[in-house]
Enzyme design. Sequence first.
Site, PDB file in Angstrom:
ATOM      1  N   CYS A  26       3.138   3.083   4.385  1.00 39.87           N
ATOM      2  CA  CYS A  26       2.419   2.461   2.613  1.00 39.87           C
ATOM      3  C   CYS A  26       2.774   2.973   1.701  1.00 39.87           C
ATOM      4  O   CYS A  26       3.292   4.684   1.968  1.00 39.87           O
ATOM      5  CB  CYS A  26       1.479   2.773   2.953  1.00 39.87           C
ATOM      6  N   CYS A  29       0.451   5.047  -0.931  1.00 35.97           N
ATOM      7  CA  CYS A  29      -0.183   5.959  -0.153  1.00 35.97           C
ATOM      8  C   CYS A  29       0.398   6.644   0.690  1.00 35.97           C
ATOM      9  O   CYS A  29      -0.157   8.400   1.291  1.00 35.97           O
ATOM     10  CB  CYS A  29      -1.579   5.608   0.078  1.00 35.97           C
ATOM     11  N   CYS A  74      -2.847  -2.309   2.416  1.00 34.26           N
ATOM     12  CA  CYS A  74      -2.435  -1.215   3.398  1.00 34.26           C
ATOM     13  C   CYS A  74      -4.533  -1.608   3.454  1.00 34.26           C
ATOM     14  O   CYS A  74      -5.172  -1.085   2.277  1.00 34.26           O
ATOM     15  CB  CYS A  74      -2.575  -0.090   1.895  1.00 34.26           C
ATOM     16  N   CYS A  77      -5.541   2.124   0.474  1.00 35.13           N
ATOM     17  CA  CYS A  77      -5.093   2.305  -1.071  1.00 35.13           C
ATOM     18  C   CYS A  77      -5.067   0.678  -1.475  1.00 35.13           C
ATOM     19  O   CYS A  77      -5.065   0.351  -2.143  1.00 35.13           O
ATOM     20  CB  CYS A  77      -3.796   2.834  -1.323  1.00 35.13           C
ATOM     21  N   CYS A  98       4.312 -10.166   8.146  1.00 37.55           N
ATOM     22  CA  CYS A  98       5.944 -10.227   7.727  1.00 37.55           C
ATOM     23  C   CYS A  98       5.211  -9.733   6.031  1.00 37.55           C
ATOM     24  O   CYS A  98       4.702  -9.830   5.238  1.00 37.55           O
ATOM     25  CB  CYS A  98       5.592 -11.842   6.809  1.00 37.55           C
TER      26      CYS A  98
HETATM   27 ZN   LIG Z   1      -1.524   2.686   1.266  1.00 35.54          ZN
END
Ligand SMILES: [Zn+2]
Length: 113
Positions: A26, A29, A74, A77, A98
Site C-alpha cells: 500500500c 501505509c 487497504c 489505512c 483491479c
Molecule cells: Zn494502507
Amino acid sequence: MLREGGTERPFTGAFVHHSAAGRYACRGCGRELFASAAKFDSGCGWPSFDRAVPETVRLLEDRSHGTVRTECRCAHCDSHLGHVFHGEGLTPENTRYCINSVSLTFHPAPDTP
Ligand SMILES: [Zn+2]
C-alpha cells in the site's frame, strides 16, 4: 487519488505490464497487499491480482456511477486501491482485484536461484 477513490486511466499505470517477482504494498501505509505470484494479465488496463494477502484489504459496496461495484480498500489505512470483480473465469481463483498502480509501491524479491 488515494483518498478520493479515483481511478487512473487504463494502460497508464506504472505496474500494468510489470512482471518482476516481489511484493506490492500500500502506498499509503506500506502494508503488503499482493504478491507478484497473484498478478496476472487481465487485459483490462490496470494491474490485476487474483488474490490478496489475507486480511490486508477490505471490501465495500460502491454505488457510484450508477452501478454497484465492490470497492477494495487497504484494511489498515483505508486508502482506496481499486475494485474487485468475481466470476469472470480468468483465473482459478475466479476473482480479479483491479488495482490502481498509483495506490501501490513495489518491493522486488531478493534474488532467488
Ligand atoms: Zn494502507
